[in-house]
Design a protein around this motif. Sequence first.
Motif, mmCIF file in Angstrom:
data_model
loop_
_atom_site.group_PDB
_atom_site.id
_atom_site.type_symbol
_atom_site.label_atom_id
_atom_site.label_comp_id
_atom_site.label_asym_id
_atom_site.label_seq_id
_atom_site.Cartn_x
_atom_site.Cartn_y
_atom_site.Cartn_z
ATOM 1 N N GLY A 1 12.150 -28.327 8.933
ATOM 2 C CA GLY A 1 13.476 -28.066 8.073
ATOM 3 C C GLY A 1 14.019 -29.252 7.226
ATOM 4 O O GLY A 1 13.437 -30.118 6.824
ATOM 5 N N MET A 2 15.130 -28.878 6.703
ATOM 6 C CA MET A 2 15.832 -29.978 6.031
ATOM 7 C C MET A 2 17.173 -30.300 6.444
ATOM 8 O O MET A 2 17.629 -29.488 7.135
ATOM 9 N N GLU A 3 17.469 -31.590 6.234
ATOM 10 C CA GLU A 3 18.815 -32.007 6.504
ATOM 11 C C GLU A 3 19.423 -32.907 5.898
ATOM 12 O O GLU A 3 18.913 -33.729 4.755
ATOM 13 N N THR A 4 20.869 -33.064 5.540
ATOM 14 C CA THR A 4 21.665 -34.081 4.984
ATOM 15 C C THR A 4 22.972 -34.277 5.657
ATOM 16 O O THR A 4 23.368 -33.417 6.607
ATOM 17 N N TRP A 5 23.560 -35.360 5.603
ATOM 18 C CA TRP A 5 24.877 -35.711 6.074
ATOM 19 C C TRP A 5 25.719 -36.031 5.054
ATOM 20 O O TRP A 5 25.660 -36.579 4.030
ATOM 21 N N VAL A 6 27.258 -35.727 5.286
ATOM 22 C CA VAL A 6 28.081 -35.817 4.154
ATOM 23 C C VAL A 6 29.412 -36.084 5.131
ATOM 24 O O VAL A 6 29.535 -35.780 6.365
ATOM 25 N N ASP B 1 42.321 -34.697 7.594
ATOM 26 C CA ASP B 1 41.097 -35.303 8.736
ATOM 27 C C ASP B 1 39.970 -35.803 7.968
ATOM 28 O O ASP B 1 39.962 -35.371 6.540
ATOM 29 N N GLN B 2 38.814 -36.324 8.484
ATOM 30 C CA GLN B 2 37.679 -36.771 8.040
ATOM 31 C C GLN B 2 36.666 -35.836 8.985
ATOM 32 O O GLN B 2 36.852 -36.124 10.136
ATOM 33 N N MET B 3 35.836 -35.451 8.236
ATOM 34 C CA MET B 3 34.589 -34.871 9.182
ATOM 35 C C MET B 3 33.326 -35.644 8.672
ATOM 36 O O MET B 3 33.324 -35.774 7.618
ATOM 37 N N GLN B 4 32.438 -35.848 9.702
ATOM 38 C CA GLN B 4 31.369 -36.409 9.395
ATOM 39 C C GLN B 4 30.306 -35.004 9.752
ATOM 40 O O GLN B 4 30.297 -34.516 10.832
ATOM 41 N N VAL B 5 29.678 -34.530 8.559
ATOM 42 C CA VAL B 5 29.097 -33.394 8.688
ATOM 43 C C VAL B 5 27.608 -33.422 8.469
ATOM 44 O O VAL B 5 26.891 -33.902 7.591
ATOM 45 N N SER C 1 19.517 -19.574 6.081
ATOM 46 C CA SER C 1 20.531 -19.971 6.996
ATOM 47 C C SER C 1 20.926 -21.427 7.040
ATOM 48 O O SER C 1 19.775 -22.244 6.988
ATOM 49 N N ILE C 2 22.007 -21.692 6.979
ATOM 50 C CA ILE C 2 22.499 -23.244 7.060
ATOM 51 C C ILE C 2 23.184 -23.385 8.252
ATOM 52 O O ILE C 2 24.188 -22.564 8.708
ATOM 53 N N GLU C 3 23.108 -24.361 8.970
ATOM 54 C CA GLU C 3 23.895 -24.809 10.068
ATOM 55 C C GLU C 3 24.619 -26.142 9.884
ATOM 56 O O GLU C 3 24.100 -27.009 9.214
ATOM 57 N N ALA C 4 26.005 -26.038 10.157
ATOM 58 C CA ALA C 4 26.778 -27.126 9.983
ATOM 59 C C ALA C 4 27.280 -27.548 11.451
ATOM 60 O O ALA C 4 27.770 -26.857 11.913
ATOM 61 N N VAL C 5 27.192 -29.109 11.645
ATOM 62 C CA VAL C 5 27.428 -29.564 12.721
ATOM 63 C C VAL C 5 28.447 -30.706 12.690
ATOM 64 O O VAL C 5 28.189 -31.529 11.540
ATOM 65 N N TRP C 6 29.559 -30.693 13.221
ATOM 66 C CA TRP C 6 30.576 -31.815 12.503
ATOM 67 C C TRP C 6 31.271 -32.457 13.664
ATOM 68 O O TRP C 6 31.477 -32.047 14.681
ATOM 69 N N THR C 7 31.708 -33.830 13.359
ATOM 70 C CA THR C 7 32.555 -34.637 14.162
ATOM 71 C C THR C 7 33.813 -34.726 13.602
ATOM 72 O O THR C 7 33.729 -34.877 12.104
ATOM 73 N N THR C 8 35.189 -35.043 14.082
ATOM 74 C CA THR C 8 36.156 -35.257 13.239
ATOM 75 C C THR C 8 37.057 -36.608 14.030
ATOM 76 O O THR C 8 36.574 -37.285 14.866
#
Length: 150
Positions: A52-57, A122-126, A86-93
């Motif tokens: 699959g593919m992935e990126t961080w923002v 807020d800031q999210m690392q996604v 389908s896209i999955e987003a996982v984040w911390t704040t």
Amino acid sequence: MNTSLLTGLVLALACASASAGTHRLDDSLSHTTPPTAQMEWLPQTPGDRDGGMETWVRVHLHIDTRDWVGRSGRIYMVLPLDQASSIEAVWTTNGPLRSGRLVSGERALVWAGTIGADSLRDQMQVRLRSGPDWQSASRRLNFHFEFDTD
């Protein structure tokens, strides 16, 4: 019963129910770092041969809540259904919003309580992930926020 009192009560109930429900919030002052992100292939593993593919923002959130100060409810992050994959987003704040996870076509609770200020920041690392069917060099993901009033 006094008819003017009854009319006033009916109007008050109509106004209350008109503002209850789900409302889209203005997050137009939010931005990402970097402004654009490149999806990269994930390494294939014996358990996941498709990869699959992935990126961080990093997302710098500024959600306008001035119309809802003093109202209680819940704020959800929404990722509309993506027809291509389908896209999955996982984040911390780092602030008042909750960390979480959602998949395109879903919404996830990020905040609950009484709105006390004109904005939520807020800031999210996604981390964004897609399956190997990601076919575009450039796509815009249209996350947005909704407020469900109590």
